[in-house]
Scaffold this active site. Sequence first.
Site, PDB file in Angstrom:
ATOM      1  N   TRP A 102       0.822  -1.213   0.000  1.00 11.29           N
ATOM      2  CA  TRP A 102       0.000   0.000   0.000  1.00 11.29           C
ATOM      3  C   TRP A 102       0.853   1.259   0.000  1.00 11.29           C
ATOM      4  CZ3 TRP A 102      -4.397  -0.701  -2.026  1.00 11.29           C
ATOM      5  CH2 TRP A 102      -5.107  -1.884  -1.805  1.00 11.29           C
ATOM      6  N   ASP A 172      -1.924   6.653   6.233  1.00 13.21           N
ATOM      7  CA  ASP A 172      -2.983   5.781   5.728  1.00 13.21           C
ATOM      8  C   ASP A 172      -3.289   4.762   6.825  1.00 13.21           C
ATOM      9  OD1 ASP A 172      -4.574   3.874   4.526  1.00 13.21           O
ATOM     10  OD2 ASP A 172      -3.193   3.420   2.886  1.00 13.21           O
ATOM     11  N   LYS A 196     -12.457  -1.832   6.292  1.00 12.93           N
ATOM     12  CA  LYS A 196     -11.630  -2.788   7.018  1.00 12.93           C
ATOM     13  C   LYS A 196     -12.085  -2.851   8.477  1.00 12.93           C
ATOM     14  CE  LYS A 196      -8.932  -3.121   3.321  1.00 12.93           C
ATOM     15  NZ  LYS A 196      -8.073  -2.051   2.875  1.00 12.93           N
TER      16      LYS A 196
END
Length: 361
Positions: A102, A172, A196
């Site tokens: 990511w 993030d 999530k």
Amino acid sequence: MSPVFNFSAGPAVLPREVLIEVQKELMDWHGTGMSVMEMSHRGKEFMQIAAEAEEDLRSLMGIGKNYKVLFLQGGASTQFAMVPMNLVRGKKVIDFVDTGHWSKLAIKEARKFADVNIVASSEDRAYAYVPAQEAWKRSADAAYLHYTSNETIGGVEYPFTPDAGDTPLVCDVSSNFLSRPVEVNKFGLIYGGAQKNIGPAGLTVVIVREDLLGQVVPGTPTMFDYKIHADGDSMYNTPPTFAIYVAGLVFKWILKQGGLKAIEQRNIEKAALLYEVIDNSGDFYACPVDKPFRSRMNVPFRLTDERLDDEFIKEAKVRNLLQLKGHRSVGGMRASIYNAMPFEGVKALANFMQDFAKNHG
Ligand SMILES: *Cc1c(COP(=O)(O)O)cnc(C)c1O
């Protein structure tokens, strides 16, 4: 149907109590005769739902008045572009820590708006750790310093909050949002997709320090300007109303659990259960991540004998333990054990892993 335990990395398990409440209110929210899905985002009912969600999130995280909370769409992937569009502010370079999948995608997108300086990378050892902060090679005048607090695929989590000094710190937090206390005032901006750990897909939460707003790169589309959304209380256009409503219920659920400190304690205990089974399996299972950086949210592990992978998934399913297959890019297994995964679910998986190792070892 008997209860199942869903270890999906995202969209992922939601608290059962929240789903029951959603079901109860689905056709008739608080006597209005309407579903939240059917309400105008500008009506007083939904305005109340959104305001309460923001208030509860602010109280959970201790978000100061000088921060804006934005309820947006487009996922964290859209933030990979939106953050630089808003935060470059005429500077030449953005600092990034590269800890895996990511981080890499965020870096790729940021390169379209400025030079990227990788202050440190753990690629040399297959992203099994977080590089020590003392060795980070930061720029003198970076627009901001970006990191990924939990690498969802690699299962690597920061055990510390980086010290960025006067440089805005950007994180993030998609896969460990609200899993532990956060010192919000150390950050310039925090962003994460909801699916999530905090709600259904479709909602992206951005928490941004007010003084960073209003300096977008020329040509930035209206919808990509944080200030537009901040000035419009996230109602510049139609927000993801139903996702905001469910996330709001999740915030209330976390408050009822005792807040982030209590949630963190449970997350520590849940994760320890699985890592203990892995480490005590005598090489039957292995976790590729260095111990200090093992994620409390996503537990990646391999069966040393890969030929048993399919059998593992099959037998797990018989015990109602679902979605354990690792990400397609790394293989193996991954158990995502977000806030909403009950202790019994993790216990059931730990027991199964021990039994499986005994039967096939
Ligand atoms: C899932 C994930 C993303 C991508 O999220 P989308 O909502 O699918 O755009 C980005 N960063 C991290 C850490 C993630 O776990």
